[in-house]
Design a protein around this motif. Structure first.
Motif, PDB file in Angstrom:
ATOM      1  N   SER A 121       0.793  -1.291  -0.090  1.00  0.00           N
ATOM      2  CA  SER A 121       0.187  -0.005  -0.070  1.00  0.00           C
ATOM      3  C   SER A 121       0.868   1.396  -0.057  1.00  0.00           C
ATOM      4  N   GLY A 122       0.745   2.030  -0.802  1.00  0.00           N
ATOM      5  CA  GLY A 122       1.497   3.293  -0.888  1.00  0.00           C
ATOM      6  C   GLY A 122       2.222   3.509  -2.596  1.00  0.00           C
ATOM      7  N   PHE A 123       3.275   4.145  -2.531  1.00  0.00           N
ATOM      8  CA  PHE A 123       3.986   4.498  -3.551  1.00  0.00           C
ATOM      9  C   PHE A 123       5.281   3.517  -3.836  1.00  0.00           C
ATOM     10  N   VAL A 124       5.973   3.936  -5.032  1.00  0.00           N
ATOM     11  CA  VAL A 124       7.137   3.126  -5.183  1.00  0.00           C
ATOM     12  C   VAL A 124       8.085   3.422  -4.116  1.00  0.00           C
ATOM     13  N   THR A 125       8.223   4.614  -3.500  1.00  0.00           N
ATOM     14  CA  THR A 125       9.104   5.180  -2.680  1.00  0.00           C
ATOM     15  C   THR A 125       9.053   4.297  -1.272  1.00  0.00           C
ATOM     16  N   ASP A 126       7.761   3.841  -1.083  1.00  0.00           N
ATOM     17  CA  ASP A 126       7.530   3.043   0.207  1.00  0.00           C
ATOM     18  C   ASP A 126       8.191   1.620  -0.094  1.00  0.00           C
ATOM     19  N   ALA A 127       7.994   0.982  -1.135  1.00  0.00           N
ATOM     20  CA  ALA A 127       8.681  -0.287  -1.565  1.00  0.00           C
ATOM     21  C   ALA A 127      10.299   0.052  -1.677  1.00  0.00           C
ATOM     22  N   LEU A 128      10.721   1.252  -1.818  1.00  0.00           N
ATOM     23  CA  LEU A 128      11.970   1.523  -2.254  1.00  0.00           C
ATOM     24  C   LEU A 128      12.889   1.434  -0.744  1.00  0.00           C
ATOM     25  N   LYS A 129      12.181   1.792   0.269  1.00  0.00           N
ATOM     26  CA  LYS A 129      12.825   1.808   1.742  1.00  0.00           C
ATOM     27  C   LYS A 129      13.146   0.285   2.023  1.00  0.00           C
ATOM     28  N   ASN A 130      12.694  -0.797   1.277  1.00  0.00           N
ATOM     29  CA  ASN A 130      13.157  -2.035   1.822  1.00  0.00           C
ATOM     30  C   ASN A 130      14.303  -2.566   0.976  1.00  0.00           C
ATOM     31  N   PHE A 131      14.855  -1.401   0.007  1.00  0.00           N
ATOM     32  CA  PHE A 131      15.868  -2.133  -0.818  1.00  0.00           C
ATOM     33  C   PHE A 131      16.894  -1.304  -0.482  1.00  0.00           C
ATOM     34  N   HIS A 132      18.108  -2.310  -0.404  1.00  0.00           N
ATOM     35  CA  HIS A 132      19.524  -1.663   0.202  1.00  0.00           C
ATOM     36  C   HIS A 132      20.602  -2.276  -0.920  1.00  0.00           C
ATOM     37  N   ASN A 133      21.775  -1.461  -0.762  1.00  0.00           N
ATOM     38  CA  ASN A 133      22.877  -2.112  -1.575  1.00  0.00           C
ATOM     39  C   ASN A 133      22.429  -2.364  -3.111  1.00  0.00           C
TER      40      ASN A 133
END
Length: 248
Positions: free
Chosen positions: A169-181
């Motif tokens: 639920s939300g925007f692509v930036t909400d999913a982006l928080k879960n991606f690192h490295n």
């Protein structure tokens, strides 16, 4: 990365609806001018003054796939075109994504009709033995497309919807928080999304802008964008620009 402009007739091999107001069209013709993912074609339609710029979604031999959204009379006309009809296309337009910058684990981020060019990009990155991941953002469940196609390539694919009806639920930036490295990012979508991605990203990257165009090849100056290096034309100098050069 920019191709050499070509004009030619393409035969419609398929034209079908794949999501709410979203259509997939496969065209057959001379695709030799398409040299990089992220480029677009400009389509002439009978009875309409301006051509319609549409990103290249996929390319295989002389078969070119586009995905477009019905937003006005021109694209509504396109959606009714039947198999076997011919369309006049300008190909080799725009400056595509630079896959040499990707690093080993690039992140692809698309929103709405910004999703299609990332599919061809993903295939090119895989050919180069890279390991991309994908975030796709939509308004709601009925707008979602492309998920299964990216997963069929073996890619981690995360979907977000603004209304929470599917995926995160939300925007692509909400999913982006879960991606690192991730080593680099490539994005395409509405300008507000691109700015949000640019601000939130942990790496350098490239942004493909959606813009209304007059000519499609740099003559009319109708789609300019401010950058640190002066005004650039989205159709000719873009649509792909480096994160660091854009002035928001």
């Amino acid at each position: 990365m920019a191709g050499c402009l070509k004009k030619g007739l393409f035969k419609i091999r398929k034209n079908r609806k794949i999501a709410k107001d979203i259509y997939l069209m496969i065209l057959q013709g001379d695709t030799s001018a398409v040299t990089a993912p992220g480029q677009f074609v400009n389509i002439a339609l009978n009875g309409f003054y301006l051509r319609r710029p549409i990103s290249v979604c996929d390319l295989s031999g002389d078969m070119l796939t586009i995905i477009y959204k019905v937003v006005g009379h021109g694209t509504a006309y396109m959606s009714k075109l039947e198999k076997g009809r011919h369309l006049d296309l300008l190909t080799g337009l725009g400056n595509g994504y630079d896959t040499s910058c990707s690093g080993d684990k690039p992140l692809l981020i698309g929103g709405g009709v910004g999703v299609p060019p990332l599919y061809y990009l993903a295939k090119k990155l895989l050919e180069q033995k890279k390991h991309p991941s994908v975030i796709l953002g939509f308004n709601s469940r009925e707008d979602v497309f492309g998920e299964q196609e990216f997963k069929a390539l073996g890619l981690e694919t995360v979907i977000t919807t603004a209304d929470g009806s599917y995926g995160i639920s939300g925007f692509v930036t909400d999913a982006l928080k879960n991606f690192h490295n991730y080593s680099y990012f490539y994005s395409c979508g509405p300008e507000a999304m691109l700015k949000a991605v640019s601000d939130a990203s942990e790496s350098s990257g490239e942004l493909s802008f959606e813009e209304r165009m007059g000519c499609g090849f740099g003559a009319c100056m109708g789609c300019s964008c401010k950058t640190k290096y002066g005004n650039k034309r989205i159709c000719k100098d873009g649509p792909v620009l480096k994160k660091e050069e854009v002035i928001w």
